[in-house]
Write a protein that holds these residues in place. Structure first.
Motif, PDB file in Angstrom:
ATOM      1  N   SER A  14      35.025  -7.469  11.758  1.00 11.08           N
ATOM      2  CA  SER A  14      34.783  -6.423  10.770  1.00 11.08           C
ATOM      3  C   SER A  14      36.078  -5.735  10.333  1.00 11.08           C
ATOM      4  O   SER A  14      36.159  -5.215   9.218  1.00 11.08           O
ATOM      5  N   ARG A  15      37.097  -5.744  11.189  1.00 14.39           N
ATOM      6  CA  ARG A  15      38.357  -5.099  10.817  1.00 14.39           C
ATOM      7  C   ARG A  15      39.001  -5.803   9.625  1.00 14.39           C
ATOM      8  O   ARG A  15      39.475  -5.158   8.689  1.00 14.39           O
ATOM      9  N   VAL A  16      39.021  -7.130   9.651  1.00 17.92           N
ATOM     10  CA  VAL A  16      39.607  -7.906   8.553  1.00 17.92           C
ATOM     11  C   VAL A  16      38.810  -7.703   7.264  1.00 17.92           C
ATOM     12  O   VAL A  16      39.386  -7.498   6.181  1.00 17.92           O
ATOM     13  N   ILE A  17      37.492  -7.748   7.360  1.00 17.46           N
ATOM     14  CA  ILE A  17      36.646  -7.606   6.169  1.00 17.46           C
ATOM     15  C   ILE A  17      36.765  -6.208   5.597  1.00 17.46           C
ATOM     16  O   ILE A  17      36.784  -6.025   4.370  1.00 17.46           O
ATOM     17  N   ALA A  18      36.870  -5.195   6.448  1.00 18.11           N
ATOM     18  CA  ALA A  18      37.041  -3.825   5.963  1.00 18.11           C
ATOM     19  C   ALA A  18      38.351  -3.681   5.193  1.00 18.11           C
ATOM     20  O   ALA A  18      38.403  -3.024   4.143  1.00 18.11           O
ATOM     21  N   LEU A  19      39.411  -4.288   5.687  1.00 19.57           N
ATOM     22  CA  LEU A  19      40.719  -4.214   5.028  1.00 19.57           C
ATOM     23  C   LEU A  19      40.675  -4.863   3.645  1.00 19.57           C
ATOM     24  O   LEU A  19      41.094  -4.259   2.643  1.00 19.57           O
ATOM     25  N   ILE A  20      40.159  -6.078   3.589  1.00 17.15           N
ATOM     26  CA  ILE A  20      40.097  -6.795   2.310  1.00 17.15           C
ATOM     27  C   ILE A  20      39.194  -6.052   1.321  1.00 17.15           C
ATOM     28  O   ILE A  20      39.528  -5.897   0.141  1.00 17.15           O
ATOM     29  N   SER A  21      38.070  -5.567   1.797  1.00 17.55           N
ATOM     30  CA  SER A  21      37.117  -4.877   0.925  1.00 17.55           C
ATOM     31  C   SER A  21      37.711  -3.599   0.341  1.00 17.55           C
ATOM     32  O   SER A  21      37.526  -3.291  -0.841  1.00 17.55           O
ATOM     33  N   ALA A  22      38.431  -2.853   1.171  1.00 17.09           N
ATOM     34  CA  ALA A  22      39.060  -1.619   0.686  1.00 17.09           C
ATOM     35  C   ALA A  22      40.080  -1.919  -0.404  1.00 17.09           C
ATOM     36  O   ALA A  22      40.180  -1.186  -1.402  1.00 17.09           O
TER      37      ALA A  22
END
Length: 378
Positions: free
Chosen positions: A73-81
């Motif tokens: 979820s950390r990677v997806i949160a970064l890309i999404s932001a």
């Protein structure tokens, strides 16, 4: 670093990622009238274009679950932001309804992805923290709703062009994200989740999902139509048209931050009953009373009433007898978020046939139906 310090930092980071999502999404609210005027859209056309935001979110949510399982979820949160920050200024640069719809779809995809990622982190951090802290996370999302909706208008009022104001908001989102992302818990500490199972809802799952649809429809109506209503039906200055969503967000933030105690004292059934009655009354006051102050007061009531209904519904979905929580929650969540997908178009079409006041008033009536339709026992 000891475990206690690590979890405290992770909690702070998750809180700020919820804030990023709230700011990013709510910054679109005061942009809607600018887009409507620039592209010459009527209410029905605008409603259809606004479908794209919800469509992007709904389309991406199941995919995000799969990607979180694989990459964390950390990677997806970064890309999404980053996606949200990049698309926000572009929403004001589109030159046709098709371009705006495309941009909104990608923007919605970013919002949907970060929503899944930040909630996955929130569940993980709450488990490690050892007590119920979920309401505080959602409270920060509502605080972000306030900062985004009123902040963009403030920057415009201060003399910045809408485009520069949007870029300023985007820069802030990136800054918060890059400074906090490292403190989120890593993928190695996340349990594998079965995020791909989805069955057609039926029985109690379907009923609960329809109720969630109505609540999300109400929240989506505030995001997409409150600024339009204030500017064109209550003669608000364009730079102040985000005040409706801001008032709604403040009320929702306060109630969500106090939500755990309220649910504990009243019980879930009464929270749903009183909350939906209050929110429905708020919609009717906003559209029936012709004064600006009473309209804003109505929007405050919507926020106060709707704030803690969805958490109750999600908890109830996880406790339906004979149905695995993951299956029930998946179905109810997607049905709920579909309210934000179909909501803008439904409101726009009804507004074009009748009026925007009538369309928003209908949302209030639907909330009254939910008030007496929820049969969960405390």
């Amino acid at each position: 670093m000891n475990e206690q310090v690590k979890i405290k930092r992770a909690r702070k980071a998750v809180l700020l990622i919820f804030l990023v999502c709230g700011i990013g999404l709510s910054s679109w609210a005061p942009m809607v009238p600018f887009a409507k005027i620039r592209l010459g859209l009527n209410d029905a056309d605008l409603g259809v274009v606004l479908l794209a935001l919800g469509a992007g979110a709904i389309f991406t949510m199941p995919v995000s679950g799969f990607l979180i399982n694989k990459y964390g979820s950390r990677v997806i949160a970064l890309i999404s932001a980053f996606v949200i920050a990049a698309l926000l200024p572009l929403l004001l640069l589109t030159t046709s309804s098709y371009q705006l719809a495309a941009a909104l779809f990608v923007f919605g995809a970013g919002v949907g992805s970060i929503d899944v990622a930040m909630n996955a982190q929130a569940v993980l951090v709450q488990d490690r923290f050892g007590s119920h802290i979920m309401s505080s996370f959602h409270g920060l999302f509502s605080v972000g709703g306030l900062l985004g909706s009123i902040g963009l208008g403030f920057l415009i009022k201060a003399g910045l062009s809408p485009n520069i104001a949007a870029m300023t908001i985007s820069a802030m989102l990136v800054l918060i994200t890059v400074t906090q992302i490292k403190h989120l818990l890593p993928h190695s500490e996340e349990a594998k989740m079965d995020s791909t199972n989805f069955v057609l809802p039926k029985g109690p799952v379907l009923v609960l999902g329809i109720m969630c649809f109505i609540i999300f429809l109400a929240e989506g109506s505030m995001l997409d139509w409150s600024a339009v209503f204030l500017q064109f039906s209550r003669d608000f200055d364009p730079s102040l048209s985000g005040m409706g969503y801001a008032a709604f967000s403040v009320a929702m933030a306060v109630m969500r931050l106090a939500g755990d105690g309220i649910i504990h004292r009243l019980g879930p059934a009464k929270v749903v009953l009183y909350g939906t009655l209050l929110a429905g009354t708020g919609f009717l006051i906003a559209v029936l009373a012709p004064w600006a102050a009473t309209t804003l007061f109505g929007f405050v009531l919507v926020g106060l009433g709707a704030a803690n209904v969805v958490p109750v519904f999600f908890t109830a979905a996880g406790r339906i007898p004979g149905i695995p929580p993951s299956i029930a929650l998946s179905a109810v969540t997607i049905l709920g978020y579909s309210g934000q997908l179909a909501g803008p178009a439904l409101i726009g079409i009804i507004a074009e046939i009748t009026s925007l006041s009538a369309a928003l008033g209908l949302v209030g009536i639907l909330l009254f139906i939910v008030a007496f339709g929820y049969k969960h026992r405390d």
